[in-house]
Design a protein around this motif. Structure first.
Motif, PDB file in Angstrom:
ATOM      1  N   CYS A  37       0.577 -10.566   6.418  1.00  0.00           N
ATOM      2  CA  CYS A  37      -0.326 -10.745   5.283  1.00  0.00           C
ATOM      3  C   CYS A  37       0.066  -9.798   4.158  1.00  0.00           C
ATOM      4  O   CYS A  37       0.393  -8.627   4.400  1.00  0.00           O
ATOM      5  CB  CYS A  37      -1.754 -10.468   5.748  1.00  0.00           C
ATOM      6  N   THR A  38       0.052 -10.278   2.924  1.00  0.00           N
ATOM      7  CA  THR A  38       0.463  -9.421   1.806  1.00  0.00           C
ATOM      8  C   THR A  38      -0.586  -8.356   1.479  1.00  0.00           C
ATOM      9  O   THR A  38      -0.301  -7.429   0.735  1.00  0.00           O
ATOM     10  CB  THR A  38       0.735 -10.251   0.543  1.00  0.00           C
ATOM     11  N   LYS A  39      -1.775  -8.507   2.053  1.00  0.00           N
ATOM     12  CA  LYS A  39      -2.856  -7.561   1.773  1.00  0.00           C
ATOM     13  C   LYS A  39      -2.921  -6.503   2.872  1.00  0.00           C
ATOM     14  O   LYS A  39      -2.802  -6.837   4.052  1.00  0.00           O
ATOM     15  CB  LYS A  39      -4.178  -8.316   1.651  1.00  0.00           C
ATOM     16  N   PRO A  40      -3.070  -5.232   2.530  1.00  0.00           N
ATOM     17  CA  PRO A  40      -3.121  -4.188   3.547  1.00  0.00           C
ATOM     18  C   PRO A  40      -4.225  -4.441   4.568  1.00  0.00           C
ATOM     19  O   PRO A  40      -5.329  -4.877   4.227  1.00  0.00           O
ATOM     20  CB  PRO A  40      -3.405  -2.923   2.725  1.00  0.00           C
ATOM     21  N   THR A  41      -3.914  -4.153   5.829  1.00  0.00           N
ATOM     22  CA  THR A  41      -4.860  -4.332   6.927  1.00  0.00           C
ATOM     23  C   THR A  41      -5.100  -2.975   7.584  1.00  0.00           C
ATOM     24  O   THR A  41      -4.161  -2.222   7.840  1.00  0.00           O
ATOM     25  CB  THR A  41      -4.324  -5.341   7.958  1.00  0.00           C
ATOM     26  N   ILE A  42      -6.351  -2.680   7.859  1.00  0.00           N
ATOM     27  CA  ILE A  42      -6.750  -1.380   8.400  1.00  0.00           C
ATOM     28  C   ILE A  42      -7.544  -1.600   9.673  1.00  0.00           C
ATOM     29  O   ILE A  42      -8.575  -2.289   9.662  1.00  0.00           O
ATOM     30  CB  ILE A  42      -7.601  -0.594   7.384  1.00  0.00           C
ATOM     31  N   ALA A  43      -7.087  -1.042  10.778  1.00  0.00           N
ATOM     32  CA  ALA A  43      -7.832  -1.089  12.037  1.00  0.00           C
ATOM     33  C   ALA A  43      -8.788   0.088  12.093  1.00  0.00           C
ATOM     34  O   ALA A  43      -8.376   1.245  11.941  1.00  0.00           O
ATOM     35  CB  ALA A  43      -6.881  -1.056  13.227  1.00  0.00           C
ATOM     36  N   LYS A  44     -10.049  -0.205  12.307  1.00  0.00           N
ATOM     37  CA  LYS A  44     -11.098   0.817  12.463  1.00  0.00           C
ATOM     38  C   LYS A  44     -11.467   0.836  13.941  1.00  0.00           C
ATOM     39  O   LYS A  44     -12.066  -0.112  14.449  1.00  0.00           O
ATOM     40  CB  LYS A  44     -12.297   0.447  11.594  1.00  0.00           C
ATOM     41  N   ILE A  45     -11.109   1.906  14.638  1.00  0.00           N
ATOM     42  CA  ILE A  45     -11.175   1.898  16.107  1.00  0.00           C
ATOM     43  C   ILE A  45     -12.208   2.885  16.622  1.00  0.00           C
ATOM     44  O   ILE A  45     -12.132   4.092  16.361  1.00  0.00           O
ATOM     45  CB  ILE A  45      -9.797   2.225  16.715  1.00  0.00           C
ATOM     46  N   HIS A  46     -13.165   2.343  17.379  1.00  0.00           N
ATOM     47  CA  HIS A  46     -14.061   3.159  18.186  1.00  0.00           C
ATOM     48  C   HIS A  46     -13.964   2.641  19.620  1.00  0.00           C
ATOM     49  O   HIS A  46     -13.470   1.553  19.867  1.00  0.00           O
ATOM     50  CB  HIS A  46     -15.497   3.081  17.673  1.00  0.00           C
ATOM     51  N   GLY A  47     -14.392   3.449  20.568  1.00  0.00           N
ATOM     52  CA  GLY A  47     -14.296   3.011  21.960  1.00  0.00           C
ATOM     53  C   GLY A  47     -12.846   2.862  22.375  1.00  0.00           C
ATOM     54  O   GLY A  47     -12.045   3.776  22.210  1.00  0.00           O
ATOM     55  N   HIS A  48     -12.501   1.682  22.894  1.00  0.00           N
ATOM     56  CA  HIS A  48     -11.158   1.444  23.406  1.00  0.00           C
ATOM     57  C   HIS A  48     -10.436   0.361  22.596  1.00  0.00           C
ATOM     58  O   HIS A  48     -11.023  -0.668  22.258  1.00  0.00           O
ATOM     59  CB  HIS A  48     -11.210   1.013  24.873  1.00  0.00           C
ATOM     60  N   ALA A  49      -9.166   0.616  22.313  1.00  0.00           N
ATOM     61  CA  ALA A  49      -8.231  -0.399  21.800  1.00  0.00           C
ATOM     62  C   ALA A  49      -7.059  -0.368  22.762  1.00  0.00           C
ATOM     63  O   ALA A  49      -6.103   0.385  22.581  1.00  0.00           O
ATOM     64  CB  ALA A  49      -7.794  -0.075  20.379  1.00  0.00           C
ATOM     65  N   VAL A  50      -7.146  -1.160  23.817  1.00  0.00           N
ATOM     66  CA  VAL A  50      -6.199  -1.030  24.924  1.00  0.00           C
ATOM     67  C   VAL A  50      -5.584  -2.380  25.270  1.00  0.00           C
ATOM     68  O   VAL A  50      -6.114  -3.441  24.945  1.00  0.00           O
ATOM     69  CB  VAL A  50      -6.878  -0.421  26.168  1.00  0.00           C
TER      70      VAL A  50
END
Length: 280
Positions: free
Chosen positions: A112-125
């Motif tokens: 995607c040409t638009k910046p993507t931001i992951a906002k992580i709480h808990g688990h990202a596994v």
């Protein structure tokens, strides 16, 4: 707004230049099912086509970001599935076609040409870390966890993003051990852009996202393309290899043992055995 079965996306009413993509299966820790990858791609395409949107924040409902693939579907079940073939001989190309589509769907966050931001709480596994690592930037709660535990048995991260994000030594450490790291460590290692107390996660993410969203879309697109072009060398080949290997891990002797044990004893028992260090 488009409607989906595993997620939601809309514009932030207080910041319309931001699209908020919410993984929305909280009762299953936002675990990935057959619909999730394609719905992520469709949601990203909606945001891509919306000229008001300059950046996308992706997050998880409930207790965490994403607990990986839904093992009640992919491990416990004994029904035939491209990624869990019960009939022999196993057809690796059927497996590859199914899993490669999911990889490409996750990579819509990267393309995607638009910046993507992951906002992580808990688990990202497990597969949830694939989703996070396909994003351009990551903001984590200090006590959040990220990692790919199935590298111990029954998995290989198909997006092959760990080396790109961490470099070979750290990536090998994560892959060889299957360990998870917390947000503080992820920030120290350069995997996360920022780690903050969980109560500050929303404000920290929005502070970064709104700063980015103030930049013209064309400028953001050019800058993202430049960085991604530099990082793209060898990425497609690595993803092809990783996706084939992921299928092998689910159908080799150890993978079959894991699935059979999960089918008889439940996936939690299989995971406990896998992570205990006992022989398989």
């Amino acid at each position: 707004m488009p409607t989906f079965s595993t997620l939601k996306i809309d514009q932030d009413p207080n910041a319309p230049r931001l699209a908020r993509l919410l993984l929305n299966r909280p009762e299953r820790l936002n675990a990935i099912n057959d619909e999730t990858p394609g719905e992520i791609r469709a949601a990203v395409e909606w945001a891509q086509a919306n000229d008001e949107v300059h950046a996308i924040v992706i997050e998880g409902a409930g207790k965490g970001f994403c607990g990986g693939y839904d093992l009640t579907l992919f491990a416990e079940s004994s029904t035939e599935h491209p990624a869990r073939q019960e009939t022999y001989p196993w057809d690796p190309m059927v497996d590859y076609a199914y899993m490669r589509k999911g990889t490409d769907d996750f990579m819509s966050l990267w393309r995607c040409t638009k910046p993507t931001i992951a906002k992580i709480h808990g688990h990202a596994v497990a597969g949830g870390s694939d989703i996070a690592l396909c994003c351009d930037l990551i903001v984590m709660a200090e006590d959040a966890r990220i990692g790919y535990m199935p590298t111990r048995v029954w998995g290989c991260p198909t997006t092959a993003m760990w080396t790109h994000r961490l470099g070979p030594a750290r990536a090998k450490q994560m892959m060889f051990t299957g360990d998870t790291i917390d947000g503080r460590t992820a920030a120290e290692w350069g995997l996360a852009n920022e780690a903050v107390p969980v109560e500050e996660l929303e404000s920290a993410t929005l502070r970064l996202a709104n700063r980015i969203a103030a930049v013209p879309r064309g400028q953001l697109a050019m800058l993202k393309l430049v960085v991604n072009q530099i990082m793209s060398t060898g990425l497609d080949q690595a993803q092809t290899l990783a996706t084939v290997f992921d299928g092998i891990t689910r159908h080799n002797p150890e993978g079959l043992w894991f699935r059979r044990y999960a089918q008889t004893e439940g996936f939690k028992a299989a995971v406990q055995w896998r992570d205990s260090g006992k022989p398989i």
